[in-house]
Structure formats: C-alpha cells, structure tokens
Design an enzyme around this catalytic site. Structure first.
Site, short mmCIF file in Angstrom:
data_model
loop_
_atom_site.label_atom_id
_atom_site.label_comp_id
_atom_site.label_asym_id
_atom_site.label_seq_id
_atom_site.Cartn_x
_atom_site.Cartn_y
_atom_site.Cartn_z
N ASN A 150 53.07 -10.88 31.52
CA ASN A 150 52.51 -12.17 31.96
C ASN A 150 53.45 -13.35 31.73
OD1 ASN A 150 51.99 -11.90 29.21
ND2 ASN A 150 50.18 -13.18 29.31
N GLU A 248 51.09 -10.22 18.64
CA GLU A 248 50.22 -11.21 19.30
C GLU A 248 49.47 -10.46 20.38
OE1 GLU A 248 49.88 -14.06 18.07
OE2 GLU A 248 51.64 -13.97 16.78
N CYS A 282 47.21 -15.28 27.33
CA CYS A 282 46.47 -15.04 26.08
C CYS A 282 45.83 -16.32 25.58
CB CYS A 282 47.38 -14.42 25.03
SG CYS A 282 48.90 -15.32 24.80
N GLU A 460 54.94 -16.46 14.94
CA GLU A 460 56.15 -16.53 15.76
C GLU A 460 56.52 -18.00 15.97
OE1 GLU A 460 56.77 -13.35 18.66
OE2 GLU A 460 54.62 -13.50 19.03
P1 NDP Z 1 49.84 -3.38 27.15
O1 NDP Z 1 49.44 -3.74 25.77
O2 NDP Z 1 49.53 -2.03 27.65
O3 NDP Z 1 51.42 -3.61 27.35
C1 NDP Z 1 52.21 -4.53 26.63
C2 NDP Z 1 53.59 -3.92 26.39
O4 NDP Z 1 53.46 -2.80 25.52
C3 NDP Z 1 54.28 -3.41 27.65
O5 NDP Z 1 55.68 -3.56 27.52
C4 NDP Z 1 53.91 -1.94 27.62
O6 NDP Z 1 54.77 -1.12 28.39
C5 NDP Z 1 54.04 -1.65 26.16
N1 NDP Z 1 53.32 -0.46 25.70
C6 NDP Z 1 52.24 0.13 26.26
N2 NDP Z 1 51.88 1.21 25.54
C7 NDP Z 1 52.74 1.30 24.50
C8 NDP Z 1 52.88 2.20 23.41
N3 NDP Z 1 52.05 3.23 23.23
N4 NDP Z 1 53.87 2.01 22.53
C9 NDP Z 1 54.73 0.97 22.67
N5 NDP Z 1 54.66 0.09 23.70
C10 NDP Z 1 53.66 0.24 24.60
O7 NDP Z 1 49.22 -4.43 28.12
P2 NDP Z 1 49.12 -4.30 29.71
O8 NDP Z 1 50.35 -4.85 30.25
O9 NDP Z 1 48.74 -2.94 30.17
O10 NDP Z 1 47.89 -5.25 29.97
C11 NDP Z 1 46.57 -4.79 29.66
C12 NDP Z 1 45.77 -5.88 29.02
O11 NDP Z 1 46.43 -6.34 27.85
C13 NDP Z 1 45.61 -7.13 29.85
O12 NDP Z 1 44.59 -7.01 30.77
C14 NDP Z 1 45.33 -8.16 28.78
O13 NDP Z 1 43.99 -8.12 28.42
C15 NDP Z 1 46.19 -7.69 27.62
N6 NDP Z 1 47.46 -8.41 27.54
C16 NDP Z 1 47.55 -9.47 26.72
C17 NDP Z 1 48.70 -10.19 26.66
C18 NDP Z 1 48.82 -11.36 25.80
O14 NDP Z 1 49.68 -12.22 26.04
N7 NDP Z 1 48.01 -11.48 24.76
C19 NDP Z 1 49.86 -9.86 27.46
C20 NDP Z 1 49.68 -8.70 28.30
C21 NDP Z 1 48.51 -8.01 28.30
P3 NDP Z 1 54.36 -0.75 29.91
O15 NDP Z 1 54.57 -1.97 30.70
O16 NDP Z 1 55.31 0.32 30.29
O17 NDP Z 1 52.94 -0.29 29.88
#
Ligand code: NDP
Length: 483
Positions: A150, A248, A282, A460
């Site tokens: 995002n 976060e 977020c 952070e």
């Molecule tokens: P994720 O938590 O799945 O992904 C965030 C990051 O973690 C990505 O780089 C992802 O890689 C990576 N990741 C996923 N699984 C693992 C793992 N097992 N071990 C290490 N790294 C991992 O979020 P999503 O992008 O799928 O979004 C899903 C939901 O998360 C959103 O709908 C929202 O609610 C929340 N979100 C919140 C954010 C915030 O700023 N607080 C930011 C993004 C998401 P990959 O892209 O390959 O899956």
C-alpha cells in the site's frame, strides 16, 4: 514481452527460479513487467554476503555513509514524478499521492543521512574510583525488511534508511503486488558507494521466501509492516531464534466529531481519511464517531461528499480515488459490504463494483450509517474505501467508543473545545492522536507506531528508530595512573 527484472543477490542482479506478472490495477491489460522470484539457495547466498558487507560498511567513515544516504534521498526526490507515475501505475493510488510518496521516501533518506552524524553516546563515572563508562550504540547486523504494497516505496524507505544509517546490512522482501517500485529503489541503492552485497532485494512470495527469511537464524532483526495474522506468524518464527522484531500491522482508526466541531472541516477530514489511497491505509478513518447533535447534518454532507468523489484511472487528471489494488482485495471489500448489510448497517452510498472504460478493480466509496461499534465491520480492518458512522450521545461515550477496539494506531478528534481536545489527546489509547487533522498523514522526524494489535516492538521513524536498528554497548575503562 518485457524483460524480466531480477533480484539483487549478493551484490549481483540475478534471475530466480520463476517469475510473476505485474499488472496495472487501473487497467489490467497494461502489463507493467515480469519479476523474478528468488530461490532458497539465493537467499542463503545473499545472507552470506550480507554479513561480510555489513562489517565493511560499519567501518566506513560517518561522512561516507552520510553521502550514500543523501544521494539516495536526493535521487528519489528529483525523480518523484517518474517514480511516482510507476508507483501509481502498479499500486493504483492517484498520481499526486504516488508522486508525494516517492518524495517522502526521499525525505526519509535525507533525514537519516543527517542522523548518521548525530550518533552520540553517553558517558559516566563508574561507582568504582578511577573507572569511566562509555555507552554507545552499534549496528545489530543484518536486518530483514518485509514491506507491504500500500506504500511500497515509503514504508520500505522508512525501514531501509535507518537500517543503513545505523550501520546494518539489509535484505528486503517487498510485496509481490508492487515489485516495480521495489526494483526502482533497489537500483538507486545499488548504484551507491556501498560494499557489494550490503543491500539485497529478494522478490518472492511471502509464504515461501518471506517465511524462509524470517526463520533464518542469520537474520538479526526483522522489521515488518502488513497484516496481523502474518505479523503473528513472523513473531512466532522470530522468537525461535531470539531475533528482534518490530511490526506495524492493521488498525481500526476512529475520528470523533463533536457537537462543537467545524462541520465542513470534519467532513473534509473524514472523506480524506476514509478514502485517500482507496482506504488502503493502516491510518484510514474507518470509524466516524459522531455526536448525535450534529449527526444528521454531518451524515448528509459526508454522503454527498463521497458521492461527488471521482473514481478513476490512477494516472488520469481529476481522479480522487484510484482502483482497489487487486481483484482479491476487491472481492474481500464486497464481502464486507454484504456483511455490513447483514449486520443491520444502512449502506447510504457506494460500496459497489464499478464498470469503467478501463478494465480495472474499481469500487465506489461506501458510507455505512446506523452502525454499532460491536458490528464486525467496526471491529475488523477492511482496508477498503468503506467507512462507518457510529452515533454517540456525549464526549465521554465518544472517547469510550474510540478506545473500544483491539487495535490502536491512530485516532482523531474534531472539536473547538480546548478541554475536550486536551482530554482526548491524553486519553485516546493510540500511538498517534490528532486534533482537527486527519487520522492519516504523519511526519518522518517523530515516532510512528501504535498499541494493541496495531504494533509490536520499538517505534519506527525519527530518532526512535535507533532503538530497533542498534544495540547498546556499555564499556568500562580503567585508565590507570599517569605517573
Ligand atoms: P500481508 O501481511 O500478507 O503482506 C505483507 C508483506 O508480508 C508482503 O511483503 C508479503 O509478501 C509478506 N508476507 C506474507 N506472508 C509472509 C510470511 N509467511 N512470512 C514473511 N513474509 C510474509 O498483507 P497483504 O498484502 O496480503 O494484505 C492483506 C491485509 O493486510 C490487508 O487487507 C490489510 O488489512 C492488511 N495490511 C495492512 C497494512 C498496513 O499498513 N497496516 C499493509 C498491507 C496490508 P507477499 O506480497 O508475497 O504476500
């Protein structure tokens, strides 16, 4: 077909074991590129090299390190238009937001460039006669950075910049939905005067390469931004190796609108906070807690404002809300719309898939009225262009409602009362609190983070980042007798 973009493994741009397509969410016929996916062996190789490079980097003079960070920051800022366009093309936020994000990312680097010169320790006399104490910070070693889609450039930058400034190596696993911005930033960093392998880019799926990275005993610290379930899994993996972790995660931020508020200001803040970045922040204002004396007037203006917002292609003039990032995210958003209605909330506008001239993941901004804080739509982070109005009868009820959540990243109040603003600022249980300002939008030189399920570990940004990216050493020195 475009060329495949490679990973930066042990200092060399390297093809991986497979590749993924990256498509524009504003127009899925637009193929942005192909991006390689790292193998387990490549991860090991880059971790080997990172340890050697980190020792070299820690030995660089302060001004040499400062110059590296300054150059990265200056390049990001000067290329904000070009890289912001790329970011908006792959993530879907309107161009002004994409450009602003890249510029802000540059500011993280220039801020931490200056911080490289401000690493001051403490000294003290020992309780033992003739003994002096020197307390200073040292790098932790190799830091894993795992960032979301995002804010693909800014979030990564507010982790990578302090990690490098404080003398660490970085292994970065960006989100697979936004690899183009990741490659662009990695190319800038790779061109600098840094030891080979100090900085690695390991694109790959979270479940595979991300999981291997966080399970590695050769990582000294993990900084993660993303969802709560993934964050909990990372914390569980990290503890097996006693790796330090900073996370976060999601939130359910509330904006309280009091009966003495400037209503036009309140509506502007609510619309920007709820629908900026298509609600995929977020810090989004997903709960609007409104005093009953102004509720009807506020709701009317809010709905009219939401209906007037222009949804469109991220790169088109006049677009205020871009597409949702992916088809999966759009389906989840529409599930929440159905759930809200089932729970008894009134969908006053929006919340629907939109057919547009381009084939993208478009959704109209949705406002739920007549909601209760115990509804699922007010408990779970939706990460969608959706917001809920919750009517309350008093300031006390507003504060209690704001605090009634398992999250705690940001909260805000709109009021003209100094007494309410002050009481709210001191009693809202969030890491960030705003008065007559949006819940989204923070500075880079002060701490950022939350409470409850929103954050875990040290804060952070700003000087607070030193807490995570360094470790403290206490030295005792007995100089002896000069005679
Ligand atoms: P994720 O938590 O799945 O992904 C965030 C990051 O973690 C990505 O780089 C992802 O890689 C990576 N990741 C996923 N699984 C693992 C793992 N097992 N071990 C290490 N790294 C991992 O979020 P999503 O992008 O799928 O979004 C899903 C939901 O998360 C959103 O709908 C929202 O609610 C929340 N979100 C919140 C954010 C915030 O700023 N607080 C930011 C993004 C998401 P990959 O892209 O390959 O899956």
């Amino acid at each position: 077909m475009p060329d495949t973009k490679f990973n930066l493994i042990a200092g060399s741009w390297t093809a991986g074991v497979s590749e993924i397509e990256n498509r524009n969410p504003s127009d899925i016929t637009d193929l942005i590129g192909l991006f390689t996916q790292a193998s387990a062996d490549q991860l090991e190789a880059t971790l080997d090299r990172a340890r050697i490079a980190q020792a070299d980097w820690a030995g660089y003079g302060l001004e040499r390190k400062q110059a590296v960070l300054m150059a990265i920051g200056a390049e990001l800022m000067s290329r904000a238009e070009e890289l912001g366009t790329l970011l908006s093309r792959e993530e879907g936020k309107p161009l002004a937001e994409g450009r602003g994000e890249v510029y802000r990312a540059g500011q993280f680097f220039t801020y931490y460039a200056a911080e490289t010169l401000r690493q001051l320790g403490e000294n003290a006399d020992s309780v033992r006669a003739g003994v002096e104490i020197d307390v200073r910070r040292e790098p932790v070693g190799t830091v894993a950075v795992i960032s979301p889609w995002n804010f693909p450039t800014a979030t990564a930058s507010w982790k990578i910049a302090p990690a490098l400034a404080y003398g660490n190596a970085v292994v970065w696993k960006p989100a697979n939905l936004t690899p183009a911005s990741a490659v662009a930033l990695a190319e800038i960093i790779d061109r600098q005067d840094i030891p080979k392998g100090l900085f690695s880019l390991v694109m790959g799926s979270g479940a595979d390469i991300g999981q291997r990275l966080v399970e590695s005993p050769r990582i000294d610290a993990i900084s993660f931004t993303g969802s709560v379930p993934v964050g909990k899994g990372i914390a569980a993996a990290a503890i097996q190796n006693l790796t330090r972790v900073q996370m976060e995660m999601g939130s359910k931020n509330a904006l309280a609108v009091m009966d003495d508020a400037d209503l036009d200001l309140a509506v502007t803040l609510a619309l920007g906070g709820a629908f900026g970045g298509t609600g995929q922040k977020c810090t989004a204002s997903s709960r609007l807690v409104v005093h009953d004396r102004v509720h009807d007037a506020f709701a009317e203006k809010l709905v009219a404002g939401a209906q007037a917002m222009k949804v469109g292609h991220a790169l088109e003039d006049g677009t205020q809300i871009g597409p949702v990032v992916s088809d999966r995210q759009l389906s989840e958003n529409l599930d929440y719309v159905r759930l809200g209605k089932t729970e008894g909330a009134e969908l006053a506008c929006g919340g629907a898939r939109l057919a547009m001239p381009h084939d993208g993941h478009y959704m109209s901004p949705g406002v739920f009225l007549n909601t209760r804080n115990d509804m699922t739509i007010n408990r779970e982070e939706m990460f969608a262009p959706l917001t809920s109005v919750i009517k309350v009868g008093s300031y006390d009820e507003a504060l209690a409602t704001v605090n009634d959540t398992r999250f705690g990243l940001t909260s805000g109040i709109v009021t003209r009362s100094l007494a309410r603003a002050t009481h709210f600022r001191r009693n809202a249980r969030t890491g960030v609190v705003t008065v007559n300002l949006p819940t989204a939008g923070t500075d880079y030189h002060v701490p950022f983070g939350g409470r409850g399920d929103s954050s875990y570990g040290p804060r952070e940004q700003g000087r607070a980042a030193a807490e995570f990216y360094t470790t403290v050493k206490t030295a005792y020195i007995s100089a002896g007798n000069p005679a």
